[in-house]
Design an enzyme around this catalytic site. Structure first.
Site, short mmCIF file in Angstrom:
data_model
loop_
_atom_site.label_atom_id
_atom_site.label_comp_id
_atom_site.label_asym_id
_atom_site.label_seq_id
_atom_site.Cartn_x
_atom_site.Cartn_y
_atom_site.Cartn_z
CG HIS A 135 -2.10 -0.88 1.20
ND1 HIS A 135 -2.01 -2.23 1.23
CD2 HIS A 135 -3.44 -0.61 1.17
CE1 HIS A 135 -3.23 -2.77 1.22
NE2 HIS A 135 -4.10 -1.81 1.17
N GLY A 186 -0.83 -2.36 -5.66
CA GLY A 186 -1.74 -3.47 -5.37
C GLY A 186 -3.13 -2.95 -5.01
CG HIS A 187 -6.05 -0.54 -2.30
ND1 HIS A 187 -6.83 0.38 -2.96
CD2 HIS A 187 -6.83 -1.02 -1.29
CE1 HIS A 187 -8.01 0.46 -2.37
NE2 HIS A 187 -8.04 -0.38 -1.37
CG HIS A 262 -10.41 -5.33 -2.40
ND1 HIS A 262 -10.44 -3.95 -2.43
CD2 HIS A 262 -10.50 -5.68 -1.09
CE1 HIS A 262 -10.54 -3.48 -1.19
NE2 HIS A 262 -10.57 -4.51 -0.36
CD GLU A 314 -11.94 -6.06 2.84
OE1 GLU A 314 -10.94 -5.70 2.21
OE2 GLU A 314 -12.26 -5.54 3.92
CD GLU A 330 -14.50 -1.57 2.51
OE1 GLU A 330 -14.14 -2.65 2.00
OE2 GLU A 330 -13.71 -0.67 2.84
CB CYS A 332 -14.52 2.11 1.15
SG CYS A 332 -13.80 2.85 2.60
CB CYS A 410 -10.76 2.18 4.83
SG CYS A 410 -11.73 0.67 4.95
CB CYS A 411 -15.86 2.83 6.14
SG CYS A 411 -15.66 1.27 5.27
O1 FUB Z 1 -6.73 -1.89 1.97
C1 FUB Z 1 -7.14 -0.59 2.32
C2 FUB Z 1 -8.62 -0.60 2.64
O2 FUB Z 1 -8.87 -1.45 3.74
C3 FUB Z 1 -9.50 -1.13 1.55
O3 FUB Z 1 -9.86 -0.20 0.61
C4 FUB Z 1 -10.66 -1.64 2.32
O4 FUB Z 1 -11.45 -2.52 1.59
C5 FUB Z 1 -10.01 -2.26 3.51
O5 FUB Z 1 -9.59 -3.54 3.22
ZN ZN Z 2 -13.84 1.07 3.94
#
Ligand code: FUB
Ligand code: ZN
Length: 639
Positions: A135, A186-187, A262, A314, A330, A332, A410-411
Site C-alpha cells: 500500500h 496493489g491497491h 476486491h 471483500e 463496504e 468505501c 477506511c470507511c
Molecule cells: O486496503 C485498504 C482498505 O482497507 C481497503 O480499501 C478496504 O477494503 C479495507 O480492506
Molecule cells: Zn472502507
C-alpha cells in the site's frame, strides 16, 4: 458522445436533508474522528495509532508503528474531508488543527521525498519491496488527494509540496525506464489522485505516471509474480479463484470485462481509468470503462448501491449473486462507485450514471454513518438477525450495530470526504449547458447564471429553480429525469413546457433572464420493487422504494421474526412525514400478513400452510436503520 463537462466552481448547499448530515459531520464527525486518529476515544475502542505514527516517524516521539501498513491513509482522508468542509463551513480552529497535523506529516518526510510511516519506522531498506500488498502507493494516493484539496481550498502549499516531493520520489523509483520498478499499486487510488494533481499542476509527468499505472497493470510478465519471486513475498490469493484479479491485475484493463476481485480496489481503479480515458481521449480505455460500468451496475450491484457480494476478499463474486445477509457492501466501495459514476458522467452525458450516483448516496453510503455521526458501518447488509451476526462464523463481518471505530478504519474518514464534497456531484457544466444531476437545495453558479434550488427532496419530488442573471444568457439547462420517475411536469415561468428527455435529461434551451423560474415536479409514489429473476436470493421477494430511497423494515416497528411477513399490499398504503422520527423521515405504512408460528413444535411437518393474520407494516428509509437499538432488519420480504 460528449461528456457532461466539469463541476462548476461555485455550488453551495442549503438543503434540509443534507444539511443535517453535513452539520452533524462538522459538529460531531470531524472532531470525533480527530480524537480517534489521536487515540483519545474510550479504551474499549479499536486504537488508531495514526498521528502517533507520524510523530514517531518524525523523531518527535519514540515507539513502534501501530496498525496496518496503510494506517497513514486515514489521516489523509480526514484532512481531505476537513479541506472540503472549510469551503462551506470556515472554522479557523479546525484549520489550525489541520495545519498542525500537516506539520507533523511534513516533519516525517524523508530527505528523498519518501513518506510512509510504516517503512520509516520499521526500516527503509524494505521499502518498495511489496507493491502488491503494502500500500505505499495507496497511501501516496490519499496524500495527494488531501494535498490537492487542502491547497485548492486554503491556498496553503505545505502538504502539496510534501506530495509533490513524494511523487517525484515515486517517479524516480517506478516507471518504464531501465533500472526502475515496472510496477503499479496493489491497491489503486493513486491513478485518480495523480489526475487531480495534474489538473492543478499541468505537469505532464503526473499524467504520464497515472497512464503508466493504468496501462502497465496486468501486462505479462506480471509484475506482482516477478516481485514475489524476487522478494519471497507471500501470495495470499494463490489458491483462490481471484488470484491476481483480487488486485485488479489478472489482465490488462482493456481485457477486463467484469468487475472482479476486491470491490474498493475495482471502483478506485475504474475511476482512475475513466480519468485517464477522458484526458487522453483513448477510445479503447473509454470502452473498457463502459464494459466495467455495465458489469458493475447491471449485474453486480445491490438495490442500495452496495457492491461487493462476498466477505471473501471483500470482493465481487459472480453475476446476479446478491446474498442479503452475508453481503459485504463496504461503505468505501459504494463511495468508490460514486467516484466512478461521476467520472463516467464526465465521459458521457447519460443519466444512468447520475442515477447510480444517487442510488448509492441516498442509500448504501449514508447507511454507513449513525445519525449522530459517531458510529459507522463498514459492511452494509440488507438483512440482519443480530443473533446470526453473533453466532454464525460466516456473518462475523456483518454487524447489527454501527461501531465506534475499526482497526481498519477506511470507511469513516471516507464518509467525511464524500459528504463534505457533495457540492462536486450536484451539477456539471460545458460551454453551453448546465447539467443538474442531483436535486439538492442551494445555489449553482454556472455559465453566467445563478440557479437557486429549493426542494424537500427526497421527501417529495418538487424542485424549484429561481434563475438570476446580470444580463440575458443563452444557455441550456439540462435536468436529469431519474430512472425511478415515470411522470413529471416542467414549467418555465409557470408555463407548462413539453420536453422529451434525451439521454435521461430534459434540455431547456432559452435565453434566460433574471427572475425566470423552473418548476420540475416529479410524481413520487411508493414503488413495489422486484429483483431481476436471475437474482436467486431475491426470488419471490419484494420491497418498497419511494423516489431515490430504498425502504426497510425494522424490529423496532414491526416486531421480531421479520421473515414471517408476507403478502405485501399497497392497497391502503400511507406516506407520512414524521419530523420526530430518525431526524425526520417519510415513513411508509402498508398492509401485509404475518404467518403464525404458534403450535409448531416439530421442525418439519406436512400440515397446511400456516395461518397468516393481517398486519400493518411500518417502513423506514434504509439509510436510517440501526439507530434505535439492536434488532432485526430486512429490505426484502415475500410478496
Ligand atoms: O486496503 C485498504 C482498505 O482497507 C481497503 O480499501 C478496504 O477494503 C479495507 O480492506
Ligand atoms: Zn472502507
Amino acid at each position: 458522445m460528449h461528456g457532461c463537462g466539469k463541476t462548476p466552481n461555485n455550488v453551495t448547499i442549503d438543503d434540509a436533508f443534507w444539511n443535517s448530515f453535513r452539520e452533524t459531520l462538522v459538529r460531531e464527525g470531524i472532531p470525533y474522528q480527530w480524537d480517534a486518529l489521536n487515540d483519545r476515544l474510550p479504551a474499549d475502542t479499536e486504537p488508531s495509532y495514526c498521528m502517533r505514527n507520524f510523530r514517531i516517524a518524525a523523531g518527535r516521539e519514540t515507539g513502534k508503528h501501530g496498525g496496518y501498513v496503510f494506517q497513514d491513509s486515514d489521516v489523509y482522508k480526514w484532512l481531505e474531508g476537513v479541506a472540503y468542509s472549510l469551503r462551506w463551513h470556515p472554522d479557523p480552529a479546525l484549520e489550525t488543527v489541520a495545519d498542525e497535523a500537516i506539520a507533523d506529516i511534513a516533519a516525517a518526510q524523508q530527505p528523498d521525498g519518501y513518506l510512509d510511516t510504516y517503512y520509516i519506522i520499521n526500516g527503509l531498506e524494505r521499502r518498495w519491496t511489496n507493491l502488491k500488498d503494502h500500500h505505499e502507493l495507496y497511501v501516496a494516493g490519499h496524500m495527494i488527494e488531501a494535498a490537492v484539496a487542502y491547497y485548492t481550498v486554503t491556498g496553503k502549499r505545505q502538504l502539496l509540496d510534501v506530495a509533490l516531493r513524494f511523487v517525484d520520489h515515486i517517479d524516480s523509483v517506478i516507471g518504464p525506464e531501465e533500472g526502475k520498478l515496472h510496477g503499479y499499486p496493489g491497491h489503486p487510488v493513486i491513478e485518480m489522485a495523480l489526475m487531480r494533481l495534474y489538473e492543478i499542476t499541468g505537469d505532464p509527468k503526473h499524467l504520464r505516471l497515472a497512464e503508466y499505472f493504468v496501462n502497465e497493470r496486468g501486462q505479462a510478465p506480471l509484475f506482482f509474480e516477478e516481485e514475489d519471486r524476487r522478494t519471497g513475498n507471500a501470495f495470499h490469493w494463490k489458491d483462490s479463484p481471484f488470484r491476481y484479479q483480487y488486485y485488479q491485475a489478472g489482465k490488462p484493463i482493456r481485457e477486463q470485462k467484469d468487475a472482479e476481485g476486491h470491490a474498493v480496489r475495482a471502483m478506485y481503479l475504474f475511476s482512475g481509468v475513466a480519468d485517464v480515458a477522458r484526458e487522453t481521449g483513448d477510445e479503447s480505455l473509454k470502452q473498457a470503462c463502459r464494459d466495467l460500468w455495465k458489469s458493475t451496475t447491471k449485474r453486480r450491484m445491490y438495490i442500495t448501491g452496495a457492491v461487493g457480494s462476498t466477505e471473501y476478499g471483500e470482493a465481487f463474486s459472480f453475476d446476479y449473486d446478491m446474498p442479503n445477509d452475508t453481503v459485504y457492501g463496504e461503505t468505501c466501495a459504494s463511495i468508490g462507485l460514486v467516484f466512478f459514476a461521476r467520472r463516467m458522467l464526465m465521459l458521457e452525458a447519460k443519466s444512468e450514471y447520475a442515477d447510480v450516483m444517487e442510488r448509492a448516496l441516498y442509500n448504501g453510503i449514508i447507511s454507513g454513518m449513525q445519525l449522530n455521526g459517531r458510529k459507522f458501518f463498514y459492511v452494509n447488509p440488507l438483512e440482519v438477525v443480530p443473533e446470526a451476526c453473533r453466532m454464525d462464523p460466516h456473518k462475523q463481518h456483518v454487524k447489527a450495530e454501527r461501531q465506534k471505530w475499526f482497526g481498519c478504519a477506511c470507511c469513516p474518514p471516507n464518509l467525511i470526504r464524500m459528504l463534505t464534497s457533495l457540492e462536486d456531484y450536484i451539477a456539471t457544466e460545458t460551454e453551453n449547458t448546465t447539467y443538474v444531476h442531483l436535486f439538492v437545495g442551494g445555489r449553482i453558479v454556472s455559465g453566467g447564471l445563478s440557479l437557486d434550488v429549493t426542494t424537500r427532496y427526497p421527501w417529495d419530488g418538487n424542485i424549484h429553480f429561481d434563475v438570476h442573471a446580470d444580463r440575458p444568457v443563452s444557455r441550456t439547462i439540462a435536468i436529469r429525469v431519474p430512472n425511478w420517475c415515470h411522470a413529471f411536469t416542467v414549467r418555465v415561468n409557470d408555463t407548462l413546457v413539453s420536453e422529451t428527455p434525451r439521454d435521461g435529461y430534459i434540455h431547456l434551451v432559452r435565453i434566460w433572464g433574471d427572475g425566470d423560474s423552473i418548476d420540475f415536479e416529479m410524481e413520487m409514489p411508493i414503488r413495489l420493487m422486484r429483483a431481476n429473476p436471475r437474482i436467486r436470493k431475491d426470488a419471490g421477494l419484494v420491497t418498497l422504494c419511494r423516489g431515490p430511497l430504498v425502504y426497510c423494515l425494522e424490529e423496532a416497528d414491526n416486531g421480531s421474526d421479520l421473515h414471517l411477513l408476507r403478502s405485501l399490499s399497497l392497497a391502503n398504503a400511507r406516506i407520512q412525514w414524521e419530523p420526530q422520527t430518525l431526524g425526520g423521515v417519510v415513513t411508509l405504512t402498508t398492509e401485509a400478513r404475518r404467518e403464525s408460528k404458534s403450535g409448531w413444535d416439530e421442525l418439519y411437518d406436512d400440515r397446511p400452510e400456516p395461518a397468516a393474520t393481517p398486519v400493518e407494516l411500518r417502513w423506514i428509509p434504509y439509510y436510517a436503520w440501526a439507530n434505535r437499538g439492536l434488532g432485526e432488519m430486512r429490505v426484502w420480504i415475500r410478496k
